[in-house]
Scaffold this motif. Sequence first.
Motif: not given
Length: 315
Positions: A136-138, A248-253, A258-265
């Motif tokens: 994804l970006d980024w 699917r809506d959560a994926y679109v968001k 976005s940059e330097n994203e922390p890990p999420r689950y």
Amino acid sequence: MKAFRGLLLPVAALLAGCQTVLMSPSGDLAVQQRNLIITSTVLMLLIIVPVIALTLLFAWHFRASNKKATYDPDWDHSTILELLIWSAPLLIIIALGAITWVSTHKLDPYRPLDRIAAGRPVPTEARPLTVNVVALDWKWLFIYPEQGIATVNELAAPVDRPISFNITASTVMNSFFIPALAGQIYAMPGMQTTLQAVINRPGEFEGFSANYSGRGFSGMHFTFHGMSEDGFAQWVQKAKASGGDLSRDAYVKLAEPSENEPPRYYATVAPGLYQAILTHCLQPDSPSCMSRMHTKNGGEATGMAGMSMPPTTPH
């Protein structure tokens, strides 16, 4: 001498940050690629080193001050020398060609693994761990279809268990690369590439994009965890307990730049999400949906989903 030392200090400081992970990998595929690099280098040095040494020797022996050197301006041929000059490089080229041919097929990232380490074939009952990778970006999205979870910028797999990566991208070309695991594989929108690999040591290993993809490219790093089977099961439970829902809506968001994203689950993943990403069919009525284009053309495929790209070698 002082100037020379002054030059060495900054060079040494720059090299202090270098890592030799490509020369000491933790995955069998990367180990075989490392061995291929070493073998090819040694074979080439069999020609390069003698040529350099003989060049220096000839220059020293036939220097102007050496009156003992034989001066023979009419010399123009030596059968023995011609045989050495042509046969040695030819043998090296034949050897390199044979090694390249065999390794190209043996180390094909699309080829199912036949071993998990040297002298250790893949157990007949072993099932590969499937991981769907989306650039994804980024940031990186990892979907585990069997476990029903997804993660961002964090990846995990059990030690000595084959891993089957399916790789694509949302918008622009990227490159999926875990140096300790295997060579880099391109990720492109509307296309799927594949990597079969295995990690042989527990630990934390760096992964990143090896292909420039825009402003946030430098932050496209993630951590790959090599774990025991029990540790991996606990990691999956942690994701299920602390994660949200990847609809699917959560994926679109999530896919918004976005940059330097922390890990999420994500504890759950919308059914068919990866295939929808691959075919650009998050919205079935979207004009870019490849399945829709396929139907409109009477069954003639016009999209690129499912097409594969040629494997790539480590950088």
